[in-house]
Design an enzyme around this catalytic site. Structure first.
Site, PDB file in Angstrom:
ATOM      1  N   HIS B  54       1.623  12.119 -25.564  1.00 41.59           N
ATOM      2  CA  HIS B  54       2.529  12.757 -26.516  1.00 41.59           C
ATOM      3  C   HIS B  54       2.227  14.260 -26.587  1.00 41.59           C
ATOM      4  CE1 HIS B  54       3.792   9.029 -29.130  1.00 41.59           C
ATOM      5  NE2 HIS B  54       3.991   8.842 -27.856  1.00 41.59           N
ATOM      6  N   GLU B  56       1.637  16.275 -29.061  1.00 42.43           N
ATOM      7  CA  GLU B  56       0.535  16.689 -29.932  1.00 42.43           C
ATOM      8  C   GLU B  56      -0.829  16.440 -29.267  1.00 42.43           C
ATOM      9  OE1 GLU B  56       3.086  14.660 -30.599  1.00 42.43           O
ATOM     10  OE2 GLU B  56       3.363  14.387 -32.762  1.00 42.43           O
ATOM     11  N   CYS B  84       3.598  10.474 -34.930  1.00 44.04           N
ATOM     12  CA  CYS B  84       3.440   9.012 -34.964  1.00 44.04           C
ATOM     13  C   CYS B  84       2.031   8.668 -35.469  1.00 44.04           C
ATOM     14  CB  CYS B  84       3.667   8.450 -33.552  1.00 44.04           C
ATOM     15  SG  CYS B  84       2.256   8.656 -32.434  1.00 44.04           S
ATOM     16  N   CYS B  87      -0.790  10.204 -33.209  1.00 45.49           N
ATOM     17  CA  CYS B  87      -0.911  11.668 -33.277  1.00 45.49           C
ATOM     18  C   CYS B  87      -1.385  12.130 -34.652  1.00 45.49           C
ATOM     19  CB  CYS B  87       0.413  12.311 -32.891  1.00 45.49           C
ATOM     20  SG  CYS B  87       0.787  12.049 -31.145  1.00 45.49           S
TER      21      CYS B  87
END
Lengths: 150, 150
Positions: B54, B56, B84, B87
């Site tokens: 992801h 992040e 999410c 993260c």
């Protein structure tokens, strides 16, 4: 031969021992598919100076490489300590079928202790088995912190 | 010159655009310390076939390298979509001071939507600012999914 949860947890414990040898908080993990260990990892946060380098994250990364894809829906993850928010989230994102852990983590555990993220309305809900080789997993952590204080 | 939240979010939006160009769900992030961008990332889950990739996570990994340590306590993280579980947990583990996000994520957002992990009793509590360039962030995601359906 079919192995049981205690067998795979003992492999995670070996990983945790390696972390301790290197001066890291001893947490170890392995990922199992079809009764076979396909990935392992141990906490390397200080060694790597990386906030992401938890045992579970390193094992998930390795498993994605081994399987050539990001969906680990046929895998179980074994870890000596209850997963933190980041790792429980990573387990959900990777669609891991089942989480097996040893010791509870009352401060950061997200599979039953501080909260249970697997029961929240996300798009995947891993099953949880806790307390496998719990005493050995706890003892290893306690010993490490005792030695650290000396 | 002191930049504002909209400026740094526009850099995260540029990252998201790069994700879209490569066929990934457009989410972009950047990490800022002392009014300077020290790391960027965009969603690469399909490209890398890695559940962890992801925006992040990639930005946090880069920031740890740039600063040479895992504690990002003087940093803010800007991201186009609400983080999410994984993260948000990574942000907490990295001790990031402040989360700034654009669009809400009603299905997986852990900074106010599905839950607010920053208010749970973990050992670090990042501040949250939401809704920065929200319309642009939402529009980018909507466009991507519209094009995908065509």
């Amino acid at each position: 031969m079919v192995y049981d949860d205690a067998y795979f947890m003992s492999i995670a414990l070996e990983q945790a021992k390696e972390a301790a040898r290197q001066g890291e908080v001893p947490v170890g993990a392995c990922i199992v598919q079809d009764n076979q260990v396909i990935a392992t990892g141990y906490n390397r946060r200080e060694l790597d100076q990386n906030a992401l380098a938890h045992a579970e994250i390193l094992a998930i990364e390795q498993a994605c490489k081994v399987l050539g894809g990001w969906r680990l829906h046929r895998c179980s993850l074994y870890v000596t300590l209850e997963p933190c928010p980041m790792c429980t989230g990573a387990i959900i994102n990777a669609r891991i079928q089942r989480i097996v852990y040893g010791a509870k983590d009352s401060k950061a555990g997200c599979c039953g202790s501080v909260c249970n993220m697997t029961a929240m309305p996300f798009n995947h809900h891993p099953r949880i088995t806790s307390g496998v080789l719990e005493e050995e997993c706890m003892a290893q952590l306690k010993e490490f912190f005792k030695a650290l204080r000396r």
